[in-house]
Design a protein around this motif. Structure first.
Motif, PDB file in Angstrom:
ATOM      1  N   GLU A  31     -17.218  33.262  37.444  1.00 28.13           N
ATOM      2  CA  GLU A  31     -17.101  34.277  36.416  1.00 28.13           C
ATOM      3  C   GLU A  31     -16.769  33.616  35.086  1.00 28.13           C
ATOM      4  O   GLU A  31     -16.181  32.551  35.039  1.00 28.13           O
ATOM      5  CB  GLU A  31     -15.998  35.261  36.793  1.00 28.13           C
ATOM      6  CG  GLU A  31     -16.309  36.049  38.047  1.00 28.13           C
ATOM      7  CD  GLU A  31     -15.204  37.012  38.412  1.00 28.13           C
ATOM      8  OE1 GLU A  31     -14.411  37.363  37.524  1.00 28.13           O
ATOM      9  OE2 GLU A  31     -15.133  37.398  39.573  1.00 28.13           O
ATOM     10  N   PRO A  33     -14.740  33.021  31.677  1.00 27.43           N
ATOM     11  CA  PRO A  33     -13.307  33.136  31.390  1.00 27.43           C
ATOM     12  C   PRO A  33     -12.989  34.488  30.749  1.00 27.43           C
ATOM     13  O   PRO A  33     -13.797  35.042  30.007  1.00 27.43           O
ATOM     14  CB  PRO A  33     -13.042  32.001  30.397  1.00 27.43           C
ATOM     15  CG  PRO A  33     -14.165  31.041  30.606  1.00 27.43           C
ATOM     16  CD  PRO A  33     -15.335  31.869  31.038  1.00 27.43           C
ATOM     17  N   THR A  34     -11.821  34.988  31.031  1.00 20.54           N
ATOM     18  CA  THR A  34     -11.405  36.280  30.501  1.00 20.54           C
ATOM     19  C   THR A  34     -10.867  36.133  29.077  1.00 20.54           C
ATOM     20  O   THR A  34     -10.559  35.029  28.624  1.00 20.54           O
ATOM     21  CB  THR A  34     -10.295  36.879  31.374  1.00 20.54           C
ATOM     22  OG1 THR A  34      -9.151  36.007  31.313  1.00 20.54           O
ATOM     23  CG2 THR A  34     -10.746  37.040  32.825  1.00 20.54           C
ATOM     24  N   THR A  35     -10.722  37.260  28.405  1.00 20.63           N
ATOM     25  CA  THR A  35     -10.113  37.253  27.067  1.00 20.63           C
ATOM     26  C   THR A  35      -8.708  36.687  27.146  1.00 20.63           C
ATOM     27  O   THR A  35      -8.286  35.928  26.268  1.00 20.63           O
ATOM     28  CB  THR A  35     -10.095  38.680  26.481  1.00 20.63           C
ATOM     29  OG1 THR A  35     -11.446  39.142  26.374  1.00 20.63           O
ATOM     30  CG2 THR A  35      -9.440  38.723  25.119  1.00 20.63           C
ATOM     31  N   ASN A  36      -7.989  37.011  28.211  1.00 18.52           N
ATOM     32  CA  ASN A  36      -6.637  36.487  28.380  1.00 18.52           C
ATOM     33  C   ASN A  36      -6.650  34.959  28.454  1.00 18.52           C
ATOM     34  O   ASN A  36      -5.785  34.299  27.866  1.00 18.52           O
ATOM     35  CB  ASN A  36      -5.979  37.085  29.636  1.00 18.52           C
ATOM     36  CG  ASN A  36      -4.524  36.703  29.742  1.00 18.52           C
ATOM     37  OD1 ASN A  36      -3.781  36.803  28.775  1.00 18.52           O
ATOM     38  ND2 ASN A  36      -4.128  36.253  30.926  1.00 18.52           N
ATOM     39  N   ALA A  37      -7.637  34.392  29.130  1.00 19.57           N
ATOM     40  CA  ALA A  37      -7.736  32.928  29.212  1.00 19.57           C
ATOM     41  C   ALA A  37      -7.994  32.334  27.827  1.00 19.57           C
ATOM     42  O   ALA A  37      -7.400  31.315  27.454  1.00 19.57           O
ATOM     43  CB  ALA A  37      -8.849  32.531  30.180  1.00 19.57           C
ATOM     44  N   TYR A  38      -8.874  32.978  27.066  1.00 17.90           N
ATOM     45  CA  TYR A  38      -9.131  32.503  25.707  1.00 17.90           C
ATOM     46  C   TYR A  38      -7.885  32.640  24.832  1.00 17.90           C
ATOM     47  O   TYR A  38      -7.592  31.777  24.001  1.00 17.90           O
ATOM     48  CB  TYR A  38     -10.308  33.250  25.078  1.00 17.90           C
ATOM     49  CG  TYR A  38     -11.640  32.717  25.531  1.00 17.90           C
ATOM     50  CD1 TYR A  38     -12.082  31.465  25.116  1.00 17.90           C
ATOM     51  CD2 TYR A  38     -12.462  33.450  26.371  1.00 17.90           C
ATOM     52  CE1 TYR A  38     -13.307  30.970  25.530  1.00 17.90           C
ATOM     53  CE2 TYR A  38     -13.688  32.963  26.790  1.00 17.90           C
ATOM     54  CZ  TYR A  38     -14.102  31.714  26.365  1.00 17.90           C
ATOM     55  OH  TYR A  38     -15.313  31.223  26.776  1.00 17.90           O
ATOM     56  N   ASN A  39      -7.130  33.728  25.013  1.00 19.73           N
ATOM     57  CA  ASN A  39      -5.893  33.895  24.247  1.00 19.73           C
ATOM     58  C   ASN A  39      -4.909  32.768  24.556  1.00 19.73           C
ATOM     59  O   ASN A  39      -4.231  32.261  23.654  1.00 19.73           O
ATOM     60  CB  ASN A  39      -5.256  35.248  24.538  1.00 19.73           C
ATOM     61  CG  ASN A  39      -6.037  36.398  23.949  1.00 19.73           C
ATOM     62  OD1 ASN A  39      -6.865  36.217  23.062  1.00 19.73           O
ATOM     63  ND2 ASN A  39      -5.801  37.591  24.457  1.00 19.73           N
ATOM     64  N   LEU A  61     -14.491  34.692  20.260  1.00 20.53           N
ATOM     65  CA  LEU A  61     -14.122  35.972  20.874  1.00 20.53           C
ATOM     66  C   LEU A  61     -14.522  37.132  19.971  1.00 20.53           C
ATOM     67  O   LEU A  61     -15.037  38.147  20.437  1.00 20.53           O
ATOM     68  CB  LEU A  61     -12.607  36.042  21.103  1.00 20.53           C
ATOM     69  CG  LEU A  61     -12.023  35.384  22.320  1.00 20.53           C
ATOM     70  CD1 LEU A  61     -10.507  35.526  22.312  1.00 20.53           C
ATOM     71  CD2 LEU A  61     -12.589  35.962  23.590  1.00 20.53           C
ATOM     72  N   THR A  66     -14.874  40.698  22.009  1.00 18.01           N
ATOM     73  CA  THR A  66     -13.855  40.773  23.057  1.00 18.01           C
ATOM     74  C   THR A  66     -12.457  40.410  22.573  1.00 18.01           C
ATOM     75  O   THR A  66     -11.529  40.383  23.371  1.00 18.01           O
ATOM     76  CB  THR A  66     -14.233  39.861  24.248  1.00 18.01           C
ATOM     77  OG1 THR A  66     -14.403  38.532  23.768  1.00 18.01           O
ATOM     78  CG2 THR A  66     -15.496  40.340  24.932  1.00 18.01           C
ATOM     79  N   ASN A  68      -8.843  40.936  21.221  1.00 17.32           N
ATOM     80  CA  ASN A  68      -7.926  42.064  21.289  1.00 17.32           C
ATOM     81  C   ASN A  68      -6.716  41.783  20.393  1.00 17.32           C
ATOM     82  O   ASN A  68      -6.677  40.771  19.686  1.00 17.32           O
ATOM     83  CB  ASN A  68      -7.527  42.364  22.742  1.00 17.32           C
ATOM     84  CG  ASN A  68      -6.857  41.181  23.432  1.00 17.32           C
ATOM     85  OD1 ASN A  68      -6.321  40.276  22.791  1.00 17.32           O
ATOM     86  ND2 ASN A  68      -6.875  41.187  24.748  1.00 17.32           N
ATOM     87  N   SER A  71      -5.211  38.405  20.786  1.00 21.27           N
ATOM     88  CA  SER A  71      -6.024  37.344  20.179  1.00 21.27           C
ATOM     89  C   SER A  71      -5.641  37.163  18.722  1.00 21.27           C
ATOM     90  O   SER A  71      -5.445  36.041  18.239  1.00 21.27           O
ATOM     91  CB  SER A  71      -7.515  37.688  20.266  1.00 21.27           C
ATOM     92  OG  SER A  71      -7.903  38.043  21.561  1.00 21.27           O
TER      93      SER A  71
END
Length: 108
Positions: A31, A33-39, A61, A66, A68, A71
């Motif tokens: 999958e 990476p999630t937004t949380n991972a990027y944050n 992002l 994506t 938030n 971020s």
């Protein structure tokens, strides 16, 4: 633990078993990476003093739609804490990002 005899692993029977296992148990698709991972990455770049890469990650992002609140906050922290301005005006940096954030339709 005992050392592995590589000769035993390379037998036709083991090769056939490995092929059969791969066919019946395919790897799950990875999958994105999630937004949380990027944050977390934005935060880590900020802590490391690399606000340029933090901003680049954030902009990716933002372009994907994506980003938030977190971020934005992580970018503000990264930019303000690393003395991006020669005169050290962290308030101006954060204010400009808040203005941009409002233009994107988000509010704190």
């Amino acid at each position: 633990s005992r050392p592995v005899n590589r000769f035993l692993l390379d037998t036709p029977l083991n090769q056939r078993q490995a092929r059969e296992s791969a066919r019946t148990n395919p790897r799950p698709a990875q999958e994105a990476p999630t937004t949380n991972a990027y944050n977390k990455m934005i935060q880590a770049y900020g802590i490391a003093g690399d606000s340029e890469t933090a901003e680049s990650t954030f902009r990716s992002l933002l372009s994907e739609g994506t980003a938030n609140h977190k971020s934005w906050v992580q970018l503000m922290k990264a930019r303000a804490s690393n003395g991006d301005n020669s005169d050290g005006d962290e308030e101006e940096i954060v204010r400009s990002l808040l203005d941009e954030m409002e233009e994107e339709g988000l509010e704190l």
